[in-house]
Design a protein around this motif. Sequence first.
Motif, PDB file in Angstrom:
ATOM      1  N   ALA A 242      37.468  45.301  33.265  1.00 29.32           N
ATOM      2  CA  ALA A 242      37.696  45.527  34.691  1.00 29.32           C
ATOM      3  C   ALA A 242      37.820  47.016  34.994  1.00 29.32           C
ATOM      4  O   ALA A 242      37.247  47.518  35.980  1.00 29.32           O
ATOM      5  CB  ALA A 242      38.952  44.784  35.139  1.00 29.32           C
ATOM      6  N   ILE A 335      29.242  39.667  36.058  1.00 31.77           N
ATOM      7  CA  ILE A 335      30.420  40.261  36.696  1.00 31.77           C
ATOM      8  C   ILE A 335      30.258  41.767  36.802  1.00 31.77           C
ATOM      9  O   ILE A 335      30.609  42.376  37.827  1.00 31.77           O
ATOM     10  CB  ILE A 335      31.692  39.892  35.899  1.00 31.77           C
ATOM     11  CG1 ILE A 335      31.941  38.382  35.960  1.00 31.77           C
ATOM     12  CG2 ILE A 335      32.901  40.649  36.438  1.00 31.77           C
ATOM     13  CD1 ILE A 335      33.005  37.903  34.992  1.00 31.77           C
ATOM     14  N   GLY A 339      30.246  43.794  40.170  1.00 31.92           N
ATOM     15  CA  GLY A 339      31.292  44.797  40.356  1.00 31.92           C
ATOM     16  C   GLY A 339      30.779  46.182  40.664  1.00 31.92           C
ATOM     17  O   GLY A 339      31.417  46.933  41.407  1.00 31.92           O
ATOM     18  N   LEU A 351      38.615  41.626  39.328  1.00 30.53           N
ATOM     19  CA  LEU A 351      37.762  41.723  38.154  1.00 30.53           C
ATOM     20  C   LEU A 351      38.427  41.116  36.922  1.00 30.53           C
ATOM     21  O   LEU A 351      37.775  40.425  36.124  1.00 30.53           O
ATOM     22  CB  LEU A 351      37.410  43.194  37.896  1.00 30.53           C
ATOM     23  CG  LEU A 351      36.606  43.870  39.015  1.00 30.53           C
ATOM     24  CD1 LEU A 351      36.549  45.377  38.777  1.00 30.53           C
ATOM     25  CD2 LEU A 351      35.205  43.286  39.103  1.00 30.53           C
TER      26      LEU A 351
END
Length: 534
Positions: A242, A335, A339, A351
Amino acid sequence: MSLRTPGNTTRPDAGSPLPASVPSRTDGLARRMRGMLGGPAGRHTLSGRMAGTFWTPMRVLIAVTTLSAVVAVLLKSPCRLGGWGQPAVYYGGCYSDWAALYGGRGFAEDPFAPFAAGASFEYPVLMSVVASIAAVISQTLPFSDLNPSLAYWDVNFVFTAVLWIITVVVTARSAGRRPWDALMVAVAPGIILAGSVNWDLWAVGLLAVGMWLFGGRKPLLAGILFGLGAAMKLYPLLILGALFILAVRSLRWSPFLWATLGTVGAWLAVNLPMMIANPAAWGVFFTFSGERGPGLSSVWHAWNVTLEKIGGPTVAAEQLSVLAYGAFFLCCCAIFALGVTCRYRPRVAHLAFLIVAAFVLCNKVYSPQFVIWLVPLAALAVPRWRDFLIWQFFEVLHFWAIWMYLAKGASGSEVQHSMDDTFYVLAVLGHMAATVYLMARVVEQMLHPAQDQVRASLPGGRIWRDAQTGQGTVRAAARLEALGFDPAEARRLPVDDPLGGAYDDAPDRAPWLLRAHGEARHTPGHPAGRPPVR
């Protein structure tokens, strides 16, 4: 934070924090149920300012968590009173690795069995340390000789209850103006039922504290907590994914690198001594994880159970690593792409939840306690009670389905006296669908920040309406001044991400984002190219 009046005088509540967000005003389900909870908060109520009363929000959360822990103990009474024998342990829904491993992995004879030659304890190093310390303490208790497994269970549960409270407190402090979102962690049915299955709350608590420290702009300390969490369970490492996405968007690499340094350093500090002194025992966890076949309640196990009924191809242990880790890698790629290309910068909790949820869905096994990993992240990422309760309903359904599935095998009962495998498979699919639903809600918030209640509650949380990402501190100051607060306090408040740390209010500097969205990175009143005063 001080409140100002026109004459530069200070009102009586100077120094009080910005009022907390009240669920009965901001959450749809809570608003509809507030009549059952004492009615709505009054117009002049300033939630979070509890002068003259003992029951501050934090103390209420601690009390509720304590009550939930008591309920958890009472629900395990069948095993605490009658023992952890099969199949009663499954019918009572009180199975615990603590009791099973105490005798099964040699703790009864040697509290430090995981570190002995020929050890077979299939968990990471720090979890071995915790398990051994609990064994030492339990064996010193005066009643331990009467029921050693119960004494060991009780000691571990006390540790778990303390960690549960810490996780709730840290979640409340990590939620910005929404401390009551931590109530989801305090009363989560998934934690009440599965918190005593294994040592997972240690990793959950360490990750929660680490995220809070990162939000407080202490990335190195946060990384140390991430590394300790990874030495308990590997999943806390996923938080670095993340942070990497946010570093790519903003081209601010320092916070991510400091957090990574702390993570690697802490993990090595815990693991290196055992890697050198007893490499065979240290490698048991990695060997076991690499060679295991489809574990209970994973999508791979559900596939095998279904295909065995109809004579179709099943997933073998030799294939599983490629399939499970390959599927997770593809999810991570998706992802990452979302993102680093979505119009608005995601929050850290968004995230982190997506990455951990993807890991849970693709993993070789889905143990009942894995739901604990997601509860604090869900409370921070998508704090809507309706969504939370829908998800928890299916997790509770799965919790009982897996025990009934195991009870049938342990008791040898016929289908008419137990539960058909079809129900077990449907429960696995239900928990997966509910998790995917929650992930979809997170993605919706990422793409449409107007749906994000956390951002809307913060002083600069509406900056996305005017495409002023990266200038939120200035706009937050203006908003605070309009509300009567000292605008200088905007410097130390989170603008649109309580856990963002250095990435809170960070402007997007990735070239593809600038080309795609053509944002003007200046605030009205400030010349283009000249950064506003922060």
